[in-house]
Design an enzyme around this catalytic site. Structure first.
Site, PDB file in Angstrom:
ATOM      1  N   CYS A  93      20.782 -16.099  -8.776  1.00 32.95           N
ATOM      2  CA  CYS A  93      19.632 -15.279  -9.198  1.00 32.95           C
ATOM      3  C   CYS A  93      18.326 -15.695  -8.545  1.00 32.95           C
ATOM      4  CB  CYS A  93      19.466 -15.351 -10.711  1.00 32.95           C
ATOM      5  SG  CYS A  93      20.991 -15.062 -11.616  1.00 32.95           S
ATOM      6  N   HIS A 153      10.571 -15.952 -15.286  1.00 31.46           N
ATOM      7  CA  HIS A 153      11.891 -15.472 -14.867  1.00 31.46           C
ATOM      8  C   HIS A 153      12.348 -14.383 -15.844  1.00 31.46           C
ATOM      9  CE1 HIS A 153      15.697 -15.490 -12.839  1.00 31.46           C
ATOM     10  NE2 HIS A 153      16.352 -15.847 -13.930  1.00 31.46           N
ATOM     11  N   HIS A 156      17.091  -7.020 -13.715  1.00 29.59           N
ATOM     12  CA  HIS A 156      17.293  -8.298 -13.012  1.00 29.59           C
ATOM     13  C   HIS A 156      17.985  -8.011 -11.689  1.00 29.59           C
ATOM     14  CE1 HIS A 156      18.055 -12.269 -11.901  1.00 29.59           C
ATOM     15  NE2 HIS A 156      18.739 -12.726 -12.946  1.00 29.59           N
ATOM     16  N   HIS A 212      43.782 -23.674  35.918  1.00 24.62           N
ATOM     17  CA  HIS A 212      43.371 -22.533  36.746  1.00 24.62           C
ATOM     18  C   HIS A 212      42.491 -21.648  35.865  1.00 24.62           C
ATOM     19  CE1 HIS A 212      44.039 -18.371  38.270  1.00 24.62           C
ATOM     20  NE2 HIS A 212      44.007 -18.956  39.462  1.00 24.62           N
ATOM     21  N   ASP A 237      50.358 -23.425  44.323  1.00 22.18           N
ATOM     22  CA  ASP A 237      48.970 -22.980  44.434  1.00 22.18           C
ATOM     23  C   ASP A 237      48.238 -23.697  45.556  1.00 22.18           C
ATOM     24  OD1 ASP A 237      46.623 -21.492  43.250  1.00 22.18           O
ATOM     25  OD2 ASP A 237      48.010 -21.388  41.575  1.00 22.18           O
TER      26      ASP A 237
END
Length: 1806
Positions: free
Chosen positions: A589, A725, A768, A1376, A1565
């Site tokens: 709240c 509040h 509220h 790679h 490769d």
């Protein structure tokens, strides 16, 4: 009196005597108030030493507290600074009473001294600042005539002055004084408690009493007699601690003093008075000794001080009246402490000591500095006056300084700043769509609760008042925003689809953020505090209703970014381009106020300079209603929260969105912001001691209030309003009122009648709002400040909660049942407190201060002003215009200057623009209304960017004799530029030209040619710079005649000094060598050809060809008269120009040689920094060779061909129809030439006009430029006048809202979770992809598991499955890397092929010798990228099969394995050809010498510097930078020689051992990826814009095995294919010892735009999640199918783009350059296009993005339609599936508008 200056080196010495007296008593008035004011002073930048002292003293006390026994230490509350200890008066009555009394006294006296000393000498604050900056110098108190005195603990404070050589020393020594006072108090308490323990049952007893009228001898005799009679032990005896002529003070244990006073007739007779001495005994020689004193001062800090300082000012002993004799700092402290512990106070001796000193020094006067006037000081003044004839005594109190209020508050740093709230906006229940409507709701006392609306959920099915039905709410009520789905999606660049899937609270958060920023006058980067890198976003959100319920019904693209909390503030940051932090906070709240406190902390810490903060809540989930109902949070009865009502039964849930904008106060004031409220302090704590986590705790709340009030430096009694509040729960309301009354309305220290306290709670009105509750309350208080009123409280429906205190009236605390005035009070500030508590236990409190009043009598000198209105859509544009007109109707007295400031410098400017120049409000309204009438025909500025700007500099013909420039008088920048130029001119010996521009002469006054020409060029230079300062920057310049000099300066060819020199020198030569008036210039309105025909046979010269029909002739006066007569006779209009000389004629020949010589000497000609259009040459100049001294000579004499120059500039596209022209000069002349020559030109504007106020001309031009799309620096335009201008609170942006809402359907929220299916084993099997394996001995790193095999005669089939996430396989892939992700290189496919090929053959041909293998015809359709999630498997499946092994052929296919363990469509294929390597070797022999020859040729080219030679590191660095980043073991090439598309490499294979392979991929490769190197590094390929990858090869074969560590050489030449220029072919030869031993034949590479790299090579999170549709092969396009980018040596296969429904194919169709955009029209436009691919594509786009077809006009851009990258991928896939059009997601980057895309589709797919 002499005055101290920093230069003097020390404060002045005085002849008079000075005494500084330190009292032994704290002030009797408000001690807490004094310390609170000290705290506020310490936050001021002018008191750095005060702040340092408080800090050092705090550290000293904390260190001493740490050393206390645990039981005593527990008594000390947490304190932020030592000043906070004044807030606990009860502590001064306990065991630490003496310590705290001493600490507070010493702190107060030393702090006051630090703050007051400068004001002894200086009146002005600035001088005080200067004093502090020089605080290391000696100050006046150290003059030889200064003395120190003190009583009791005040004696200790004297050390802070006595030991200091400069004021800067006081903080450190003062802190030691505080430490010693604390230690002295603890020792005294310990010794005294040994004599008599403290009685804790009642009030503390005194340890000292004064006997008035008694003599010391009599008192001592009586005490001696009593002690003898009572046989009193020595330590417990009562003793005399002080005496003077009028009284004697006795001290001792309290009970013994009471007994003595009761039994002794002597003492009863003298009416003994008790003293407030409650902390024990001092001045007791029988109790203390030197050892005690040394114990007190024995600290490490004392040793440091002793090493640095020594006594400098004498201090009087209170026993003898003589100065202390100590020569060291430690010695002085010891003597002071010993004096306090063992010696009696004899003030008469001190008085006599001062008298003696005055007599001895022949002083005639004494300045006595005291903290407050007291009896000892009066005694001293009396004695000095009576004993010294004519002696003058003046007394000054120091304490009043603390009470002074400064007119100027300068925070010491960001941590001390106040926080200004400068903007606010909201959406609240009850139709409160803005803050004004919110106030109306509050003012009227409305309760807006209602039944849950149908757009949230069906309240009838989801509500059960009995709570028996599962998952239902116990209440049907709430407070709701009207139409929360309304949103202007295009404004925020969101598609309808995205808007619909985005949480409405997040949408409204960005809307209210925009409105709050708009009201705050925010413009990015306008000031340092609005720098985009320094702005953050903080929002509180405590629920995800829309995501959990509404969008969860059909999860789609924007489920996560549209619903997760972090995206709320993140989207705001992204839209506004804020680079500061974005936080979404959930504290239940209290989320929004706690978040605002976090935002304040960010500002206080200096992390940000501006923040947007707030909270959001939109309720759509019935689960939360149900959960809160079951938790007994919610009220079951109608109405909003019944705050403080006797029947309060829980809270009412509410929607709400609130946004505020905050800066530090000093930044807001510097930025000229409207301040609507100030946050003085904010803090959060937790109710840790509550009985449950959800229960409030009064003690925690009260502690928080104290903390906040202390931090704010505000007396709680000065707070006049507390917004509570107030949820309307019995427990919460009663606890909160208890804590409020304890701190803000205590019964002990009551409020005065002038200090009423009102309380309120907005939840009684709007419910509220949970996460938005705090900012809702804050907005209410801000509105109260604005409206000067407190709205009524409507929560009490019946009667007041009986748990509330019954004495509210006595406490002066009031509940406003009606609207209550809350006016400003002169000399006071209104303070308010806002509370916001969390159901999870958190408490947040914010202290607010009213905004400052701003008054000004400033009158803006400008006669005209610009007012702008803009919008992103035509509908909003009209509404914005209407809103502003309505505002002006309602506010007819609006300041035009402030209206202009607000709408220009303090607003964003969108593409639909209205801009008006006006001299009054009526004119503004009239022009705005004309815009409204024509709004349908209004066209927005182009989205292609601002137009090009050309400056045209006027020649002398436009100048007038004497000018009176308003810009010179009112524009500081323009004025400074002219003055600088004038200084340059005068520095070169020319006369000042200022008299020609400042109006000091009549307008017809003729100045000399030198002054006139210098003035013209200087005005033009200053004007150009002024325009540039306003953001109008030229892309090209042209100067007409004399104007060329200014143009050359602006283009960077000439410096200002050189330009003025040339102009001035030329004018001087004309004056010297030419006769004024002998020649004339004639402007003729006719084409040159017609003039030549009419004047055939007549003598004349052509000076200027200005336009098609604008020509200037020149000649002698007689010639010009003849010419004029002839031309007029045939009907041509002729005008004689008012110039002294005939420029560009034979008259100027007399000066040419001298002028050229002057131009050669010392004048530097530079290359232009922009195109210069030359009327002399009729061309555009770009180089540094053309403009020379020779050019200047020719320009003086030869014809100005302005016409030809403009035509040539247009021919070379230097200018075009869109170019905006600004004429730089005193009157527009060139604009006519431009319009005549280039009739289609966009806009031409003037800088000045003859006979028109400069500001009127400028404003008209600014409006035209603004509407043409030129980005004006409006802040720079308004800045010189800003302090007198005000930011008006104008109407906010009028949104073009539409409803975007996904309705929750049915009641599945009630029934969920009631059916379960036990599929755990099945699911696990699917997730792991496990299949039963076939027993097999074959297992390598890439062939991990045989899942199927069959062998039938000569036919066979083997299926293997491998997990790429297995370490060796993953390591090979990551070796790679492309685009940062591991990609399976084709060499890995090669290893797999060779492994399976051998395994298949051995199982079909038993015992036969395995043949050599050629892996042929490899085609990879899609690349294979290693997924990010390495914890889950990524399977591939490879199948090899043959129908007859004797044929020598086996076929391979590669497939991905999906999550359901099924195989995807094949993504690669190849063949294994069984062959004989001996035949290969033989066939390669003829090629060997050819290959070797090419290698040798490359070597020679390298030696000649033609070919490039690369080392290993360089080669692979280039490779990595351009495409592939190889791991070390792949990096076999040791050196490379490369020339165009041909290369060879020397290779050494890696010896690193890892994995199990048939042929390690890094071997393959290394010997083959030379081809990839050539294609991605060679300068023959545009590698910046493109990259190359290979879809495969024709053959791969090795006649000899590749061996670790062995050396090889590779050679390749790639050749571009004729049929497709994007495809290259080549053969890679592998050589060893001069022979070819292997070959990769027919390797193919395809070129792709680099922009597609991310699209193809991005690692998926989990590869198995790709759908069948996404992974399916590409449908055959219209042309020959081509494989998509894949990998072999040097690169990798292109993966399917890893996103929902990503297309499989990535081969783009041809992409020609877009044609020029057509005029906006609904697409498709042509009648015959309805069935075209283009038309279908637009329908598909509209459908996917949830747009109307009418939105898809040709000029609509995909970015503005909300088609972002995610949506682009979705649409691209739909194109492929439904239209057979293969495109990429980048298509919408290449064709950014609907028109561009439609044209491309029509050309290539119709």
């Amino acid at each position: 009196m002499p005055v101290y200056t920093p230069q003097s080196g020390s404060l002045p010495e005085y002849s008079k005597m000075k005494l500084l007296y330190f009292s032994n008593e704290l002030p009797k008035d408000d001690l807490q108030g004094l310390f609170r004011r000290l705290y506020n002073h310490s936050k001021d930048r002018r008191y750095p030493l005060l702040a340092r002292f408080i800090h050092e003293a705090t550290l000293a006390v904390r260190e001493e507290v740490r050393q206390l026994p645990t039981a005593v230490k527990a008594l000390v509350p947490a304190f932020e600074t030592v000043l906070n200890l004044a807030d606990y008066p009860e502590l001064r009555k306990g065991p630490l009473g003496g310590s705290l009394e001493g600490v507070l006294l010493c702190v107060l006296e030393i702090a006051t001294l630090i703050g007051h000393v400068p004001r002894l000498y200086f009146k002005e604050a600035a001088d005080c600042c200067s004093y502090y900056e020089n605080a290391s110098e000696r100050f006046d108190l150290h003059a030889v005539s200064t003395y120190l005195a003190g009583l009791g603990l005040g004696l200790l404070s004297t050390a802070a002055v006595a030991l200091c050589s400069a004021l800067a020393d006081v903080p450190v020594i003062g802190a030691e004084v505080v430490r010693v006072s604390f230690r002295l108090g603890t020792l005294v308490d310990e010794i005294s408690q040994n004599l008599e323990p403290r009685d804790t049952s009642g009030s503390p007893d005194t340890w000292a009493s004064v006997v008035p009228g008694a003599k010391v001898e009599e008192v001592q005799a009586e005490l001696d007699a009593i002690h003898a009679r009572e046989k009193t032990p020595q330590p417990s005896k009562i003793f005399i601690s002080a005496w003077n002529e009028g009284s004697v003070t006795i001290s001792g244990p309290p009970s013994r003093i009471r007994r003595v006073l009761r039994l002794s007739e002597f003492f009863r007779r003298h009416r003994v008075v008790s003293l407030p001495v409650y902390s024990g005994l001092c001045h007791a020689k029988h109790l203390y000794n030197e050892q005690h004193a040394r114990e007190i001062i024995s600290t490490r800090s004392m040793d440091s001080i002793n090493a640095l300082y020594s006594p400098a000012i004498p201090v009087y002993q209170t026993s003898t009246g003589r100065p202390f004799t100590a020569s060291t700092a430690k010695g002085l402290f010891e003597q002071l402490v010993l004096e306090l512990l063992t010696q009696p106070i004899l003030w008469d001796n001190v008085v006599q000591g001062v008298v003696d000193q005055a007599y001895a020094t022949s002083a005639t006067s004494c300045d006595v500095l005291v903290f407050r006037i007291s009896v000892p000081i009066n005694d001293l003044r009396t004695a000095l006056g009576s004993k010294l004839q004519g002696f003058e005594t003046s007394t000054e109190e120091l304490i009043p300084w603390i009470l002074q209020k400064s007119d100027m508050e300068i925070p010491r740093g960001t941590a001390q700043s106040k926080i200004a709230i400068i903007g606010m906006s909201c959406r609240m229940p009850g139709g409160a769509t803005d803050t004004e409507k919110f106030w109306e709701l509050l003012e009227q006392g409305l309760d807006v609760a209602r039944k849950i609306p149908a757009d949230r959920f069906d309240v009838e099915t989801h509500y059960d008042p009995k709570g028996k039905r599962v998952n239902t709410s116990h209440t049907p009520y709430g407070c709701f925003i009207d139409e929360p789905g309304l949103f202007d999606a295009p404004f925020f660049n969101m598609s309808p689809r995205e808007a619909q899937q985005t949480d409405p609270m997040q949408r409204l958060a960005i809307v209210t953020a925009y409105e709050a920023l708009e009201r705050a006058g925010y413009v990015a980067n306008r000031t340092p505090a609005t720098n985009l890198h320094r702005i953050g976003t903080f929002y509180g959100q405590a629920s995800d209703d829309y995501r959990e319920v509404n969008t969860a019904q059909e999860i789609s693209t924007y489920f996560i970014p549209g619903g997760c909390r972090a995206f709320g503030p993140g989207r705001i940051n992204y839209f506004f381009k804020f680079s500061g932090p974005s936080f979404s906070c959930d504290t239940a709240c209290s989320s929004s106020l706690a978040t605002i406190q976090a935002a304040c902390t960010s500002l206080w810490n200096g992390d940000t300079d501006m923040v947007v903060a707030g909270g959001m809540n939109v309720l759509t989930n019935s689960d939360a209603f149900a959960g809160l109902s079951h938790g007994h949070f919610l009220s079951k009865t109608p109405g909003a929260c019944k705050t403080w009502d006797v029947n309060a039964d829980g809270y009412c849930r509410a929607d709400g969105i609130g946004s505020i904008v905050m800066k530090r106060l000093e930044d807001a004031e510097a930025d000229n912001d409207n301040i609507i409220g100030i946050i003085r302090a904010a803090a959060t704590n937790h109710s840790a001691e509550a009985i449950s986590i959800t229960h409030p705790h009064a003690g925690a709340q009260a502690y928080l209030y104290r903390q906040v009030m202390s931090s704010a430096g505000i007396d709680p009694l000065d707070v006049s309003f507390v917004e509570m509040h107030g949820t309307g729960t019995q427990a919460g309301d009663s606890v909160e009122i208890t804590s409020i009354t304890d701190i803000f309305a205590p019964i002990t220290k009551r409020r005065s009648a002038q200090q009423p306290l009102h309380i309120g709670a907005v939840k009684a009105n709007v419910g509220h709002g949970e996460a938005v509750a705090g900012v809702t309350a804050l907005l209410k208080v801000l509105l109260m400040y604005q409206k000067n009123a407190i709205p009524p409280h409507v929560g009490i429906k019946n009667s007041l909660n009986p748990l509330f205190p019954k004495d509210l009236d006595k406490r002066n605390l009031h509940i406003p049942y009606q609207k209550v005035p809350w006016p400003r009070v002169k000399g006071k500030k209104r303070y308010a407190v806002v509370n916001n508590f969390s159901a999870a236990g958190g408490n947040t409190t914010v202290c607010l201060e009213e905004p400052p009043l701003r008054e000004t009598d400033y009158v803006d000198p400008r006669t005209a002003h610009v007012v702008n209105v803009s919008a992103k859509s035509k509908i909003s544009f009209k509404k914005n215009l209407e809103r502003l007109v309505a505002y002006l109707d309602a506010n007819p007295d609006t300041s035009l200057a402030s209206l202009s400031y607000t709408t220009t410098a303090r607003r964003y400017h969108h593409n639909h623009r209205a801009s008006v120049a006006a001299t009054d409000i009526a004119q503004v309204k009239k022009k705005l209304l004309s815009y409204i009438d024509k709004v349908e025909a209004h066209k927005p500025i182009p989205a292609t960017g601002p137009p090009q700007v050309a400056f045209a500099f006027t020649g002398q013909g436009a100048s007038y004799k004497s000018m009176n420039l308003e810009l010179f008088h009112h524009s500081p920048y323009f004025r400074s530029q002219l003055l600088h130029l004038d200084a340059l001119a005068q520095g070169q010996g020319f006369p000042s030209f200022i008299p020609a521009v400042d109006g000091s002469h009549e307008k017809d006054y003729a100045h000399s040619p030198v002054v006139t020409q210098l003035a013209l060029v200087s005005v033009e230079i200053a004007l150009a710079k002024y325009w540039i300062s306003l953001g109008v920057k030229p892309n090209a310049v042209v100067g007409h005649s004399l104007g060329e000099y200014a143009a050359f300066h602006v283009a960077g060819v000439l410096s200002a000094s050189d330009a003025l020199f040339l102009v001035g020198r030329r004018a001087q030569l004309l004056e010297e060598k030419c006769q004024i008036g002998s020649h004339k210039m004639l402007a003729v309105r006719a084409p040159l050809a017609d003039i030549e025909k009419a004047l055939e046979g007549t003598n004349y010269e052509v000076a200027c060809i200005n336009g098609p029909k604008e020509t200037v002739l020149s000649g002698s006066q007689a010639q010009v008269e003849v010419v004029s007569e002839i031309l007029q006779s045939v009907g041509y209009r002729c005008t004689s120009l008012d110039v002294a000389f005939a420029f560009h004629s034979s008259q100027t020949e007399a000066i040419l040689d001298d002028f050229e010589e002057a131009a050669k000497d010392g004048v530097l000609f530079r290359a232009p920094n922009m195109p210069v259009i030359s009327p002399l040459l009729g061309k555009v100049i770009f180089d540094d060779k053309t403009i020379t001294a020779k050019y200047m000579r020719r320009a003086t004499r030869e014809t100005v061909n302005f016409l030809s120059a403009l035509e040539m500039a247009q021919t070379f596209s230097t200018v075009d129809e869109e170019t905006v022209w600004v004429e730089i000069g005193p009157h527009p002349v060139c604009m006519g030439f431009v319009n005549a020559t280039l009739p289609a030109v966009n806009e031409t504007v003037a800088s000045m006009k003859r006979g028109e106020d400069n500001w009127v001309t400028l404003c008209n031009s600014l409006t035209a430029l603004h509407c043409a799309g030129v980005p004006i620096e409006w802040n720079e335009y308004q800045r010189p006048f800003e302090k007198g201008l005000r930011l008006l609170d104008l109407p906010t942006y009028a949104w073009n809202d539409k409803t975007y809402w996904i309705q929750y359907n049915g009641d599945w929220a009630l029934t969920k979770g009631n059916t379960f299916y036990d599929a755990e084993k099945s699911l696990k099997a699917q997730q792991t992809g496990q299949l039963a394996s076939v027993p097999s001995g074959l297992r390598t790193s890439t062939v991990q598991q045989i899942i199927e095999e069959s062998f039938n005669g000569s036919a066979g089939k083997v299926v293997m499955q491998s997990d790429m996430m297995q370490p060796d396989f993953l390591d090979a892939a990551h070796g790679h890397k492309m685009n940062g992700c591991g990609v399976v290189t084709s060499s890995i496919h090669g290893d797999i092929g060779f492994t399976l090929g051998g395994y298949l053959y051995k199982n079909l041909v038993k015992g036969g010798k395995a043949p050599d293998m050629n892996m042929a015809n490899l085609v990879v359709l899609r690349g294979l990228v290693a997924q990010k999630n390495t914890k889950k498997p990524q399977y591939i499946r490879v199948t090899i099969s043959t129908t007859d092994i004797n044929s020598g052929v086996a076929e391979l296919i590669w497939q991905n394995v999906l999550n359901d363990n099924t195989a995807d469509e094949p993504f690669a294929s190849a063949s294994i050809l069984y062959d004989d390597a001996a035949l290969w070797l033989k066939s390669w022999i003829p090629s060997t010498h050819l290959v070797q020859g090419r290698i040798e040729a490359l070597e020679r080219l390298a030696e000649d510097g033609i070919a490039n030679r690369f080392t290993r590191n360089m080669a692979y660095l280039l490779f990595a930078n351009n495409l592939v980043d190889y791991a070390q073991k792949y990096r076999g090439m040791q050196s490379v020689v490369l020339h165009e598309l041909e290369a060879f490499a020397d290779i050494t294979l890696s010896t690193e051992k890892s994995g199990t392979w048939t042929i390690p991929p890094y071997f393959i490769d290394s010997v083959a990826h030379l081809a990839g190197f050539v294609m991605n590094v060679s300068d023959a390929i545009d590698t910046k814009a493109n990259y190359c990858v290979t879809p495969g090869w024709k053959s791969l074969r090795f006649a000899k095995p590749l061996v670790a560590g062995a050396k090889y050489r590779s050679y390749v030449k790639m050749i571009q294919t004729e049929e497709d220029p994007t495809v290259y072919l080549g053969d890679v030869y592998i050589m060893q010892d001069g022979a070819i031993i292997g070959m990769c034949g027919g390797i193919q590479f395809r070129r792709y735009p680099r922009i597609l790299l991310n699209r193809f090579f991005t690692a998926p999170e989990e590869a198995g999640a790709i759908s069948h549709a996404a992974a399916s092969s590409t449908p055959a396009p219209r042309t020959k199918p081509e494989p998509v980018p894949v990998a072999t040596p040097a690169t990798a296969a292109a993966p399917v783009a890893q996103s929902p429904a990503a297309p499989a194919s990535v081969t783009p169709a041809p992409a020609p350059a877009p044609a020029p955009g057509p005029t906006p029209a609904a697409a498709p436009a042509a009648a015959g296009e309805s069935d075209s691919v283009a038309a279908k594509a637009l329908v598909l786009i509209a459908k996917e993005a949830a747009l109307e077809l009418s939105d898809l006009t040709d000029d609509a851009s995909f970015a503005n339609l909300g088609v972002d990258s995610l949506m682009s991928l979705v649409i691209a896939e739909k194109f492929r599936e439904e239209l057979g059009v293969t495109v990429t997601g980048s298509l919408f980057l290449e064709y950014p508008t609907i028109g561009d895309l439609r044209s491309w589709l029509l050309e290539y797919y119709n």
